[in-house]
Design an enzyme around this catalytic site. Structure first.
Site, PDB file in Angstrom:
ATOM      1  N   HIS A  96       0.868  -1.191   0.000  1.00  0.00           N
ATOM      2  CA  HIS A  96       0.000   0.000   0.000  1.00  0.00           C
ATOM      3  C   HIS A  96       0.898   1.232   0.000  1.00  0.00           C
ATOM      4  O   HIS A  96       1.796   1.339   0.833  1.00  0.00           O
ATOM      5  CB  HIS A  96      -0.905   0.001   1.225  1.00  0.00           C
ATOM      6  CG  HIS A  96      -1.846  -1.158   1.243  1.00  0.00           C
ATOM      7  ND1 HIS A  96      -3.151  -1.055   0.802  1.00  0.00           N
ATOM      8  CD2 HIS A  96      -1.665  -2.449   1.614  1.00  0.00           C
ATOM      9  CE1 HIS A  96      -3.743  -2.243   0.915  1.00  0.00           C
ATOM     10  NE2 HIS A  96      -2.863  -3.098   1.403  1.00  0.00           N
ATOM     11  N   HIS A 118      -8.492  -7.860  -1.447  1.00  0.00           N
ATOM     12  CA  HIS A 118      -8.150  -8.415  -0.135  1.00  0.00           C
ATOM     13  C   HIS A 118      -9.260  -9.392   0.268  1.00  0.00           C
ATOM     14  O   HIS A 118     -10.436  -9.007   0.320  1.00  0.00           O
ATOM     15  CB  HIS A 118      -8.067  -7.315   0.922  1.00  0.00           C
ATOM     16  CG  HIS A 118      -6.818  -6.491   0.853  1.00  0.00           C
ATOM     17  ND1 HIS A 118      -6.463  -5.774  -0.254  1.00  0.00           N
ATOM     18  CD2 HIS A 118      -5.843  -6.274   1.775  1.00  0.00           C
ATOM     19  CE1 HIS A 118      -5.316  -5.146  -0.011  1.00  0.00           C
ATOM     20  NE2 HIS A 118      -4.914  -5.432   1.217  1.00  0.00           N
ATOM     21  N   GLU A 124      -8.268 -12.497   4.849  1.00  0.00           N
ATOM     22  CA  GLU A 124      -7.373 -11.905   5.848  1.00  0.00           C
ATOM     23  C   GLU A 124      -8.217 -11.816   7.123  1.00  0.00           C
ATOM     24  O   GLU A 124      -8.153 -12.692   7.971  1.00  0.00           O
ATOM     25  CB  GLU A 124      -6.868 -10.532   5.391  1.00  0.00           C
ATOM     26  CG  GLU A 124      -5.902  -9.865   6.371  1.00  0.00           C
ATOM     27  CD  GLU A 124      -5.644  -8.377   6.069  1.00  0.00           C
ATOM     28  OE1 GLU A 124      -6.451  -7.726   5.382  1.00  0.00           O
ATOM     29  OE2 GLU A 124      -4.619  -7.855   6.585  1.00  0.00           O
TER      30      GLU A 124
HETATM   31  N1  ADE Z   1      -5.065  -1.281   3.892  1.00  0.00           N
HETATM   32  C1  ADE Z   1      -3.787  -1.196   4.231  1.00  0.00           C
HETATM   33  N2  ADE Z   1      -3.350  -2.351   4.744  1.00  0.00           N
HETATM   34  C2  ADE Z   1      -4.399  -3.201   4.741  1.00  0.00           C
HETATM   35  C3  ADE Z   1      -4.586  -4.537   5.143  1.00  0.00           C
HETATM   36  N3  ADE Z   1      -3.607  -5.255   5.673  1.00  0.00           N
HETATM   37  N4  ADE Z   1      -5.815  -5.063   5.000  1.00  0.00           N
HETATM   38  C4  ADE Z   1      -6.805  -4.340   4.467  1.00  0.00           C
HETATM   39  N5  ADE Z   1      -6.673  -3.083   4.079  1.00  0.00           N
HETATM   40  C5  ADE Z   1      -5.485  -2.515   4.207  1.00  0.00           C
HETATM   41 ZN    ZN Z   2      -2.975  -5.088   1.976  1.00  0.00          ZN
END
Ligand code: ADE
Ligand code: ZN
Length: 326
Positions: free
Chosen positions: A12, A190, A193
């Site tokens: 990011h 994403h 997670e």
């Molecule tokens: N934005 C920045 N890092 C992130 C992460 N690990 N998971 C989701 N959004 C993010």
């Molecule tokens: Zn990320």
């Protein structure tokens, strides 16, 4: 490890901002960021929702295209120092002009100019993935994907989504992803997670992405692991981020080796390195220590990353050449 040529696919842009850089900018802008830093000057947060809040507070000091140009130089200098030869970062029109296409173009011009300078100095290649922020909602994601579609090309090559995975469903964002796909962009989101395996299924079925950010919780569903293998979906795995945010207690408990042994296409990235006190050299060191991975494992990993990179054939050939000759 430093000398090994590396490909990083999941980073990011604001999340890679060195804390000192953000502190300096906050000083120039007279913004009070005392809640963002700990006593040692690092980013301070407690768990994932708080991490997202601190991330956005730190990002609030980046207010102009020139701020992003400065950030770009700092981010790419750091990556080059770690042996990264090619990287892709997530850029959000939400933070770069609020989702307005005209403003986004101005930010992008400043960013790509800084990227060209960095390539001239370090030889580092870089591409951008326009990224929606999930907790800003589907309508704002449509604005981001319009920005992506309007600037799609050899530099903006992908569209993705980060943010709070516990909010809504992947499919709520199908319009934004369809719009980006129609503009020729490659897709990642994403998933798996802070959402479980169901979120990864939804990413595959409802958004039809070719890569998944994290995806590690697929390990909880054997059928899903099989589907990832069959569909040749690449995971952008960020083990240090997962440990720092409390998903796994340490590297040894992380499922990356199991996923790799099952035949899933695995790559390694850092996500938001200064937030998690990591960098790509440390990630590789920790993987070597935890799973006995050696030079040939890391070379194979980087080859997989180059194959999955969102870039054109000419750039991929340049990446492959650098991987093979260094
Ligand atoms: N934005 C920045 N890092 C992130 C992460 N690990 N998971 C989701 N959004 C993010
Ligand atoms: Zn990320």
């Amino acid at each position: 490890m430093k000398a090994l040529p590396k490909v990083e696919l999941h980073l990011h842009h604001e999340g890679a901002a060195p804390p000192a850089f953000i502190r300096r900018l906050a000083g120039e802008r007279h913004v009070d960021l005392s809640q963002v830093f700990d006593a040692d000057g690092g980013y301070a947060f407690n768990g994932f929702p708080h991490f997202l809040q601190v991330y956005e507070a730190a990002t609030s000091v980046l207010q102009t295209p020139q701020d992003y140009a400065r950030l770009t130089r700092a981010v790419l200098d750091d990556r080059a120092e770690e042996g990264v030869i090619y990287c892709e970062t997530f850029l959000s029109p939400d933070f770069c002009g609020g989702g307005d296409v005209g403003a986004w173009r101005e930010y992008l011009a400043a960013i790509t100019e800084a990227a060209a300078e960095a390539e001239a100095v370090h030889g580092i290649m870089w591409r951008g993935i326009v990224t929606a922020v999930r907790h800003f909602g589907p309508d704002q994601a449509k604005r981001s994907s319009l920005c992506a579609a309007e600037t799609a090309g050899d530099w903006i090559t992908g569209f993705g989504m980060g943010g709070d995975e516990t909010k809504g469903h992947q499919g709520d964002f199908a319009y934004a992803f369809d719009q980006a796909r129609e503009a020729g962009l490659q897709l990642t989101t994403h998933a798996g997670e802070f959402g479980g395996p169901q979120s990864v299924w939804e990413a595959i079925m409802d958004l039809r992405v070719e890569r998944i950010g994290h995806g590690v919780r697929a390990i909880e569903d054997a059928r899903l692991v099989d589907a990832l293998v069959a569909r040749q979906i690449t995971l952008e795995v960020c083990p240090g981020s997962n440990v720092a945010l409390g998903l796994y207690k340490d590297f040894a408990a992380h499922p990356i080796a199991q996923l790799r042994e099952a035949g899933v296409k695995i790559t390694v990235s850092t996500d938001d390195p200064p937030f998690f006190h990591t960098n790509l050299v440390r990630e590789y060191d920790m993987l070597a220590e935890s799973f006995g991975w050696d030079d040939s494992d890391f070379r194979a990993l980087n080859h997989t990353a180059a194959e999955a990179a969102f870039c054109n054939a000419e750039t991929r050939a340049r990446i492959m050449k650098k991987l093979e000759t260094n």
